[in-house]
Design an enzyme around this catalytic site. Sequence first.
Site, PDB file in Angstrom:
ATOM      1  N   PHE A  81      29.438  38.429  39.996  1.00 55.76           N
ATOM      2  CA  PHE A  81      28.614  39.638  39.877  1.00 55.76           C
ATOM      3  C   PHE A  81      27.667  39.557  38.677  1.00 55.76           C
ATOM      4  CE2 PHE A  81      32.823  41.271  41.525  1.00 55.76           C
ATOM      5  CZ  PHE A  81      32.456  41.136  42.853  1.00 55.76           C
ATOM      6  N   ARG A 115      40.516  34.271  29.862  1.00 56.48           N
ATOM      7  CA  ARG A 115      40.153  35.697  29.780  1.00 56.48           C
ATOM      8  C   ARG A 115      41.087  36.444  28.827  1.00 56.48           C
ATOM      9  NH1 ARG A 115      42.760  38.804  34.873  1.00 56.48           N
ATOM     10  NH2 ARG A 115      44.273  37.243  35.496  1.00 56.48           N
ATOM     11  N   ASP A 154      41.436  35.965  46.408  1.00 56.67           N
ATOM     12  CA  ASP A 154      40.310  36.842  46.767  1.00 56.67           C
ATOM     13  C   ASP A 154      39.286  36.131  47.653  1.00 56.67           C
ATOM     14  OD1 ASP A 154      41.220  39.141  45.664  1.00 56.67           O
ATOM     15  OD2 ASP A 154      40.002  39.047  43.846  1.00 56.67           O
ATOM     16  N   GLU A 187      26.603  46.692  38.018  1.00 54.44           N
ATOM     17  CA  GLU A 187      26.396  45.582  37.078  1.00 54.44           C
ATOM     18  C   GLU A 187      24.961  45.497  36.562  1.00 54.44           C
ATOM     19  OE1 GLU A 187      27.729  45.318  40.109  1.00 54.44           O
ATOM     20  OE2 GLU A 187      29.854  45.021  39.642  1.00 54.44           O
ATOM     21  N   HIS A 233      36.702  35.060  35.795  1.00 54.16           N
ATOM     22  CA  HIS A 233      36.885  34.748  37.212  1.00 54.16           C
ATOM     23  C   HIS A 233      35.813  33.798  37.729  1.00 54.16           C
ATOM     24  CE1 HIS A 233      39.505  38.112  36.481  1.00 54.16           C
ATOM     25  NE2 HIS A 233      40.070  37.984  37.665  1.00 54.16           N
ATOM     26  N   SER A 270      40.959  43.400  34.398  1.00 55.03           N
ATOM     27  CA  SER A 270      40.898  41.993  34.799  1.00 55.03           C
ATOM     28  C   SER A 270      40.153  41.129  33.784  1.00 55.03           C
ATOM     29  CB  SER A 270      40.218  41.859  36.162  1.00 55.03           C
ATOM     30  OG  SER A 270      40.944  42.556  37.147  1.00 55.03           O
ATOM     31  N   ARG A 309      40.280  32.998  35.588  1.00 53.24           N
ATOM     32  CA  ARG A 309      41.348  33.960  35.854  1.00 53.24           C
ATOM     33  C   ARG A 309      42.720  33.369  35.555  1.00 53.24           C
ATOM     34  NH1 ARG A 309      44.427  34.691  40.949  1.00 53.24           N
ATOM     35  NH2 ARG A 309      45.592  36.621  40.695  1.00 53.24           N
TER      36      ARG A 309
END
Lengths: 310, 275
Positions: free
Chosen positions: A78, A5, A112, A53, A104, A32, A162
């Site tokens: 998402f 990322r 998470d 989204e 992610h 993020s 991530r």
Amino acid sequence: MIATRDAYGQTLLELGRENPKVVALDADLSGSTKTSLFAKEFPARFFNVGIAEANMVGMAAGLAAGGMIPFASTFAVFAAGRAFEQIRQSLAYPRMNVKVVATHGGITVGEDGGSHQSVEDLAIMRALPNMTVLCPADGPETTAAIRAAAAFHGPVYIRLGRSKVPTVFAGGCDFAIGRGATLREGTDLSFITTGLMTAQAIKAAGILAEEKISARVIHLGSIKPLDVDLVLRAARETGAIVTAEEHSVVGGLGSAVCEVLAEGHPVPVERVGLHDVFGQSGTAEELLVHYGLTAAHLVEAAERVLKRKA
Amino acid sequence: MLTEQTVRELEQTARNLRVEILKMLNVARSGHTGGSLSAIDVLTVLYFHAMRHDPSNPAWEDRDRFVLSKGHAAPALYACLAEAGYFSRDDLKTLRRFGSHLQGHPDMNKTPGVDVCTGSLGQGLSQAVGLALAARLQGKSSRVFSLLGDGEVQEGQIWEAAMAAAHFRLDNLCVILDHNGLQIDGEVAKVMNVAPLGPKFLAFNWHVLEVDGHDVQAICRAIDDAGQCKEQPTMIIARTVKGKGVPFFEHKASYHGVPPSDDELVRALEHLGHA
């Protein structure tokens, strides 16, 4: 070591400087997903849509219809999940020139937990006609993949992670959509891997070499289109395949490889990945060990597949 | 101001387009009659008065854009595009047929003059927001128009897009809501009430107008008004009648997705003076 990322954020910024048509969208996760770098330098070309989204994907479609080159980012769970039907109807069906860069992906999201760890996004995106699906191994390949996606006219899904990952393409990356890379030659079996599992496969091949087992390592940064020739050649020349992905074995790279082999050159296959389960909280390292996604697990899979080899 | 002659011409065009809609649906043997007839007066004003477009150059970059968010009203859109000259009127007979460029729902890659693919309800408004942003980024004076259904605003994505359009102050976006009060399963108010619509969009920071959606003069005025509005998107709530123009189709949810039979077509054309 760099997270894919981070490579994305830097490359998007560079693309923004090179091409005024590049715009970015995010759904309240720009810090993020690293689109924040682009947002800071190009505030007029950055659209934070809030936690919405579905609308983000639709807006990206409209921007593309209006001649822009949108990059839309959020977490993989998402993007491919929440906004699936928007990606289907507003991007894939009309072949809109939108790049969905999903960070992610997989279990290395870590603490998470399972709600945020996408283990099915590659399968979902791969099922869509017109969709290109990329899953780079490291920082340099991410840079190359993002640039290739920008140069390609049509919808592209790019899965990033991530956590920091080891660099595989230290000497630069000659990336092309639809083309795989042979990272190590071998004759007894082939690892065919994607994303962060490729670094593990290289390690596993080194361990196997000490046991006098010669393992080829093929990295497929392009899940769709798949490098069918490279996969079939590996099957013909090494006679056994181990696939590995930070994703469910249902519908992802392992499935894609098996589809090609079943029709083209059937050989024994072992699929390393999540076996139809969701993830859970923990550190990335703990989870990779728990779900069997390490070099040691790849060595075991290689030994299993060699026993099945005629 | 519109001259009386312009008003009469637009009304006549709308009447002709109703005939085209009924004929193509009768030939197709499937498709959405009620919502095409409720929307046709608004579409007539857009395509034959308000929008800047060039049928001889569908890809003209400076054109105004139209997003038929209620994509099932495709027959109304196709009738306008054929009348404007994007393709031959004969093509309308191929609606929904295998190999036709006139798909069941609008397809930008098949039909000249269609700006985006729609049909899955709730998704068009987001695309209209993106188109409006693209026009602004490129410094174009193009306006973006979109037509929503009233059942369609039950989709959550509409409200995500409504928030965004106001947040980004898209005064080049003009949305018309075809408020005919009916959806497939019956009255919108009974299936899932969306009222009050005006106050909802006002609360979302839109400029809101209400008009009779079959009064071409009122529709023209509202679209002009929207063009003067600064820093806000405009929502024109057009009160309409499902099946408008054919008395035995009007106010009937049962004609949402049903084409006219041969007998119904004859009676409808008689009523429209096209026997």
